[in-house]
Design a protein around this motif. Structure first.
Motif, PDB file in Angstrom:
ATOM      1  N   ARG A  26       0.835  -1.206   0.000  1.00 56.61           N
ATOM      2  CA  ARG A  26       0.000   0.000   0.000  1.00 56.61           C
ATOM      3  C   ARG A  26       0.873   1.261   0.000  1.00 56.61           C
ATOM      4  O   ARG A  26       0.477   2.301  -0.497  1.00 56.61           O
ATOM      5  N   ILE A  27       2.070   1.146   0.553  1.00 56.83           N
ATOM      6  CA  ILE A  27       2.982   2.280   0.680  1.00 56.83           C
ATOM      7  C   ILE A  27       4.163   2.061  -0.276  1.00 56.83           C
ATOM      8  O   ILE A  27       4.713   0.964  -0.342  1.00 56.83           O
ATOM      9  N   TRP A  28       4.550   3.124  -0.989  1.00 52.80           N
ATOM     10  CA  TRP A  28       5.680   3.014  -1.914  1.00 52.80           C
ATOM     11  C   TRP A  28       6.959   2.743  -1.125  1.00 52.80           C
ATOM     12  O   TRP A  28       7.221   3.397  -0.118  1.00 52.80           O
ATOM     13  N   PRO A  29       7.780   1.773  -1.564  1.00 52.86           N
ATOM     14  CA  PRO A  29       9.001   1.421  -0.837  1.00 52.86           C
ATOM     15  C   PRO A  29      10.047   2.543  -0.865  1.00 52.86           C
ATOM     16  O   PRO A  29      10.292   3.137  -1.911  1.00 52.86           O
ATOM     17  N   ARG A  30      10.620   2.786   0.289  1.00 51.63           N
ATOM     18  CA  ARG A  30      11.606   3.838   0.462  1.00 51.63           C
ATOM     19  C   ARG A  30      12.831   3.591  -0.438  1.00 51.63           C
ATOM     20  O   ARG A  30      13.334   2.481  -0.507  1.00 51.63           O
ATOM     21  N   GLY A  31      13.294   4.647  -1.084  1.00 51.52           N
ATOM     22  CA  GLY A  31      14.546   4.573  -1.822  1.00 51.52           C
ATOM     23  C   GLY A  31      14.465   3.924  -3.189  1.00 51.52           C
ATOM     24  O   GLY A  31      15.498   3.688  -3.820  1.00 51.52           O
ATOM     25  N   VAL A  32      13.267   3.611  -3.672  1.00 50.03           N
ATOM     26  CA  VAL A  32      13.111   2.985  -4.987  1.00 50.03           C
ATOM     27  C   VAL A  32      12.439   3.991  -5.919  1.00 50.03           C
ATOM     28  O   VAL A  32      11.360   4.485  -5.618  1.00 50.03           O
ATOM     29  N   SER A  33      13.090   4.269  -7.048  1.00 50.87           N
ATOM     30  CA  SER A  33      12.464   5.169  -8.014  1.00 50.87           C
ATOM     31  C   SER A  33      11.462   4.384  -8.862  1.00 50.87           C
ATOM     32  O   SER A  33      11.591   3.165  -9.012  1.00 50.87           O
ATOM     33  N   LYS A  34      10.500   5.083  -9.397  1.00 55.92           N
ATOM     34  CA  LYS A  34       9.506   4.408 -10.244  1.00 55.92           C
ATOM     35  C   LYS A  34      10.177   3.790 -11.466  1.00 55.92           C
ATOM     36  O   LYS A  34       9.793   2.712 -11.911  1.00 55.92           O
ATOM     37  N   LYS A  35      11.202   4.446 -11.984  1.00 55.53           N
ATOM     38  CA  LYS A  35      11.928   3.909 -13.135  1.00 55.53           C
ATOM     39  C   LYS A  35      12.628   2.605 -12.769  1.00 55.53           C
ATOM     40  O   LYS A  35      12.535   1.605 -13.485  1.00 55.53           O
ATOM     41  N   ASP A  36      13.339   2.597 -11.639  1.00 58.02           N
ATOM     42  CA  ASP A  36      14.073   1.401 -11.216  1.00 58.02           C
ATOM     43  C   ASP A  36      13.130   0.246 -10.870  1.00 58.02           C
ATOM     44  O   ASP A  36      13.492  -0.920 -11.002  1.00 58.02           O
ATOM     45  N   ALA A  37      11.926   0.570 -10.426  1.00 54.79           N
ATOM     46  CA  ALA A  37      10.970  -0.477 -10.053  1.00 54.79           C
ATOM     47  C   ALA A  37      10.503  -1.269 -11.267  1.00 54.79           C
ATOM     48  O   ALA A  37      10.162  -2.440 -11.146  1.00 54.79           O
ATOM     49  N   ALA A  38      10.484  -0.642 -12.430  1.00 51.98           N
ATOM     50  CA  ALA A  38      10.080  -1.296 -13.682  1.00 51.98           C
ATOM     51  C   ALA A  38       8.758  -2.050 -13.523  1.00 51.98           C
ATOM     52  O   ALA A  38       8.639  -3.218 -13.877  1.00 51.98           O
ATOM     53  N   LEU A  39       7.759  -1.356 -12.981  1.00 50.95           N
ATOM     54  CA  LEU A  39       6.474  -1.997 -12.686  1.00 50.95           C
ATOM     55  C   LEU A  39       5.569  -2.113 -13.898  1.00 50.95           C
ATOM     56  O   LEU A  39       5.532  -1.223 -14.749  1.00 50.95           O
ATOM     57  N   THR A  40       4.816  -3.183 -13.910  1.00 48.73           N
ATOM     58  CA  THR A  40       3.681  -3.315 -14.807  1.00 48.73           C
ATOM     59  C   THR A  40       2.483  -2.613 -14.166  1.00 48.73           C
ATOM     60  O   THR A  40       1.707  -1.949 -14.830  1.00 48.73           O
ATOM     61  N   LEU A  41       2.389  -2.777 -12.828  1.00 51.42           N
ATOM     62  CA  LEU A  41       1.234  -2.259 -12.102  1.00 51.42           C
ATOM     63  C   LEU A  41       1.574  -2.112 -10.625  1.00 51.42           C
ATOM     64  O   LEU A  41       2.266  -2.955 -10.052  1.00 51.42           O
ATOM     65  N   TRP A  42       1.089  -1.033 -10.010  1.00 53.49           N
ATOM     66  CA  TRP A  42       1.124  -0.898  -8.563  1.00 53.49           C
ATOM     67  C   TRP A  42      -0.296  -1.168  -8.097  1.00 53.49           C
ATOM     68  O   TRP A  42      -1.180  -0.336  -8.231  1.00 53.49           O
ATOM     69  N   LEU A  43      -0.519  -2.368  -7.571  1.00 56.22           N
ATOM     70  CA  LEU A  43      -1.861  -2.804  -7.162  1.00 56.22           C
ATOM     71  C   LEU A  43      -2.009  -2.626  -5.653  1.00 56.22           C
ATOM     72  O   LEU A  43      -2.141  -3.581  -4.894  1.00 56.22           O
TER      73      LEU A  43
END
Length: 118
Positions: A26-43
């Motif tokens: 539910r909470i975005w992980p500290r220290g991770v950029s959206k680019k580095d996460a390479a997500l398909t989806l944040w559910l």
């Protein structure tokens, strides 16, 4: 139905065999950029409620009870669970989480729920 489902810490680098990368916190992980996460989806809607997450506190002694309470929440969350199952129909999904504990976290519990083994 058998799904191609994996669980991985979001702090591990993306890999070609991850398939669709889905953050289930539910909470975005500290220290991770959206680019580095390479997500398909944040559910985030599939994550445990704030109340349940805070009660659990990643205490292994509460793991069994956490899984039971989270299962009840998931049973009542057809929309988010349906979205995840829809992704699984299109190939491998890697559930991503930020917790330090690799054995006792919501992504592990969610994978068990989806597989029908929890």
């Amino acid at each position: 139905m058998a799904f191609d489902l994996a669980v991985k810490r979001i702090y591990e680098p993306p890999a070609p065999d991850d398939g669709q990368r889905v953050l289930v916190d539910r909470i975005w992980p500290r220290g991770v950029s959206k680019k580095d996460a390479a997500l398909t989806l944040w559910l985030k809607d599939i994550a445990p409620s704030d109340e349940l997450r805070k009660w659990f506190g990643h205490e292994p002694a509460r793991w069994a009870e956490f899984r039971e309470r989270y299962r009840v929440e998931l049973d009542g969350n057809e929309e988010a669970v349906g979205r995840l199952r829809g992704l699984l129909r299109h190939g491998k999904v890697t559930l991503l989480y930020g917790a330090h504990d690799e054995a006792h976290n919501n992504a592990v519990a969610l994978a068990g729920y989806v597989r029908g083994t929890d």
